[in-house]
Design an enzyme around this catalytic site. Sequence first.
Site, PDB file in Angstrom:
ATOM      1  N   GLN A   1       0.815  -1.227   0.000  1.00  0.00           N
ATOM      2  CA  GLN A   1       0.000   0.000   0.000  1.00  0.00           C
ATOM      3  C   GLN A   1       0.843   1.269   0.000  1.00  0.00           C
ATOM      4  O   GLN A   1       0.323   2.351  -0.293  1.00  0.00           O
ATOM      5  CB  GLN A   1      -0.974  -0.003   1.193  1.00  0.00           C
ATOM      6  CG  GLN A   1      -2.045  -1.081   1.120  1.00  0.00           C
ATOM      7  CD  GLN A   1      -3.109  -0.819   0.044  1.00  0.00           C
ATOM      8  OE1 GLN A   1      -3.232   0.290  -0.484  1.00  0.00           O
ATOM      9  NE2 GLN A   1      -3.881  -1.838  -0.291  1.00  0.00           N
TER      10      GLN A   1
ATOM     11  N   CYS B 282     -15.101  -9.776   1.759  1.00  0.00           N
ATOM     12  CA  CYS B 282     -16.373 -10.195   2.345  1.00  0.00           C
ATOM     13  C   CYS B 282     -16.962 -11.250   1.427  1.00  0.00           C
ATOM     14  O   CYS B 282     -17.906 -11.022   0.711  1.00  0.00           O
ATOM     15  CB  CYS B 282     -17.230  -8.937   2.439  1.00  0.00           C
ATOM     16  SG  CYS B 282     -18.936  -9.119   2.730  1.00  0.00           S
TER      17      CYS B 282
END
Length: 415
Positions: free
Chosen positions: A187, A349
């Site tokens: 990141q 998810c």
Amino acid sequence: MQPAVLYLDANATSRLRPEATAALARAMADERPMNPSSVHACGRAGRKELRSARDSVLRLLAAPDASLTFTSGATEACNTMVLGLLGGPARAARHPGHAITTAIEHPAVYEAFDELEANGWTVTRVVPGRDGVVSADELAAAVRPDTALVALMAANNETGAIQPLARTVRLLRANRFGGPIVSDATQCAGRVPFDLGALFRAGLTAAAVSGHKMGAPAGIGALIVAGAYDRDRCFELSPLIRGGRQESATRGGTENLLGAIAFGGVAAALEPRVADEAVRLAKLRDRLAGALIARVPEIVRLTPEGNDPDGRPAALPNTFFFRVPGCRGDDLVVGLDLEGVSASVGSACASGKQEPSHVVRAMGLGDDAAREVVRFSLDWDADESLVDRAVEITDRVIARMRSAPASTTNASVAA
Ligand code: PLP
């Protein structure tokens, strides 16, 4: 014509930059079949392209003399640096020891340590404070005589919290820790000025990066090893992908040359402007966070603010991770999506229903609070108009969710 999307999920993946598209178009227009391992002219052309892409990525990270192996992404690079520096999965399984990481790593690292644990290793996972930042002192204090490896991510993908990597490396080496120290820098690379050369000189062993977090396509990443920067320590890296002798025998398989060329094109374009882009995005992120909190004062900011103790930004410039008490994060994300805003709860998810992520749990949030989180992560092309529209829509969706009956489901929010 596709509907305009307000894209706030760059920590998952970025829009392709024009430099990636241009580099790909140039490479695809070249009709030579370029296998970089072949000795003939076409192969040599491929090798030259690969070398140029490698140099561009290393220059972006201020580590021109390091050794870079292109991989299929950061997941492969993370798995390789954790397991490969312990001699590979089979050897690690035969010689269990102790290893240190954090409780907030991306699954690419987290699950590599799960594998070690499943094979009899003892793993210390240092938990962060409520700000999502782990302590360099705690990591260093966890070292035991049998500690074989330490892994600390550079910045967290969910909260955006930048971790004290340089301080940890210096402390570990000052305390005479002699094993490999590795970092998932996915990141940070291309998002903030990231001086990997300085980290290698301080004693970092290896880092993993990914193309699609900075505007190159998914499916290309890199494992970067200190090499020339740290002649005192020499660690053998056992390849995870076995096959040909490509990439100096650190990874079998014909190289993803097109991916590498696109990655190199993006890295070359970013090198002179990564600092300015970080400043621009931080201003936009602060505008977004400030305006949203002004409209919905109950919002709890979970991304750290300001600077760290070394005076550097405490978080990625593009990330705003927050909690809306009383609103489920997955419902909010669905409501936003219906209004053209692409955001995320921060973690994958797969089941369609939000399970609290290991990151927010590690930060001390209870189960209910941990389900009330949303992540906005601005992409490189974000501007004020996008931010202002996103604030207005988010305010409206939250107000609607709050006025809905307590048993609100995804479907009723959608209606
Ligand atoms: N590490 C971090 C911190 C990430 O955010 C990601 C992607 O979400 C990865 C590793 C995996 O990267 P890739 O998709 O290139 O395998």
